[in-house]
Design a protein around this motif. Sequence first.
Motif, short mmCIF file in Angstrom:
data_model
loop_
_atom_site.label_atom_id
_atom_site.label_comp_id
_atom_site.label_asym_id
_atom_site.label_seq_id
_atom_site.Cartn_x
_atom_site.Cartn_y
_atom_site.Cartn_z
N THR A 274 0.81 -1.22 0.00
CA THR A 274 0.00 0.00 0.00
C THR A 274 0.85 1.27 0.00
OG1 THR A 274 -0.13 -0.19 2.42
CG2 THR A 274 -1.97 -1.08 1.15
N TYR B 49 0.30 4.72 -2.02
CA TYR B 49 -0.75 5.68 -1.65
C TYR B 49 -0.31 6.63 -0.54
CZ TYR B 49 -4.06 2.91 -4.37
OH TYR B 49 -4.71 2.26 -5.39
N ASP C 147 -9.09 4.79 -1.86
CA ASP C 147 -8.57 5.97 -2.54
C ASP C 147 -9.72 6.93 -2.88
OD1 ASP C 147 -6.52 7.50 -3.94
OD2 ASP C 147 -7.55 6.88 -5.75
N ILE D 199 -7.15 0.49 -1.18
CA ILE D 199 -5.71 0.63 -1.42
C ILE D 199 -5.01 -0.71 -1.55
CG2 ILE D 199 -5.63 2.87 -0.27
CD1 ILE D 199 -4.34 1.47 2.15
#
Length: 390
Positions: free
Chosen positions: A82, A85, A136, A143
């Motif tokens: 992840t 992000y 998101d 994510i």
Amino acid sequence: MRLPPLILTIGLSKCQPTIFSCTGVSPSDMDHTAVVKILLKYGARPESKDVTGKTVCHYGSGNFATDDTLTMVDYCLEAAKTSSYFGSKVVLRNLSNQKYNNVSARLGGYLAESGRRQIILSDGKELAIKPQNIFDQQTDDCILHKPINLVDIPDRMGEVCIAEVAMGAREDVAKFLCEKHNASIDIEFMGGTTVRNMVNKGSFMASPVQMIIRKHGEKQSIREHSRCINCKKVVKKNLVCSRCKNISYCSSTCQREHWKEHKKMCQRAERNEIKLNRPTFQVPSDYTRHMVSVTGRTADGDYKRPDGVAVDEIFWMKVQADINSSSLLLYDKTRTCTFTMLPEDVGFNELLEKVRAEKGAMGQKCHVEALFDKEGDCRVYPSTATLRKW
């Protein structure tokens, strides 16, 4: 040499005596794992590379790995799923605390001990949230919808970390990469070589590490055979297109959704039945004595209908080829049906072709449907060839 902080920390953790001699800091006072936790919390990118393209996996999960480096790599692998992000605007959903559902926030770092992501609210308050509850804000995707597997990222030579492990003796690292993190063994490097090809050489002299990787390769292939062609989900029991017998689905819904694309290439499958002649060469008892069925019974089979199988009842037959393609060994789950085929036997070439095409078992075995008719003759269906669990 430029080194990202995570790689530098993992590399230095393997050089504690050198650090002690240069700085006087005792190894008992060194806590590189804690440093990695702090770096991940504040946004260090676990997928960063050195100038040769190597990642934390190359540094920490090779033949010189330690327990500490494997722990640090484990943290980085989870964070990498992840990390792209980091700093993005996200929305929280499906939380038990309704107060924070549908709240917009900014994604912070990875909290290694809990496996959660740091969330920073507009008022500055920080939360620790599971990645599956974070979406998101721009794309509305979780994510976790496209996680990267850091162990499969190659260096500039195209080599992944498991390639080094495959030629060593670190069974613990091989299990870490294969069983825990599902490392791919089909990534090509150095002119098309793959780890699968490497461990396949010398079939009867494989090291314990190579046997771990071989077994992992078989499981990967079985998993791919069980993957829905539409949603890509792996299912234990899949549905097969009744017309072509070549495409698998997880549900009738996925089958309907995929039909518009599949109908262009769907052709009715020919059963391609082959009636096998009775073998002129029977398997020596010494050869099959090592074969033990799932019930613990030693193989004592023959060219006959397996125990518990009715006349004309379809069952799965495993077909194994030797490295010289001079014979095929066929047997059922119970091993009460066990016989050998030679090149001059009917159906030998068709079955051998299916075995060699199954890369998941490195071209050494596959499964086909078979039955015994009322005359006691075995009929096999090469078009059903696959790799599966019993």
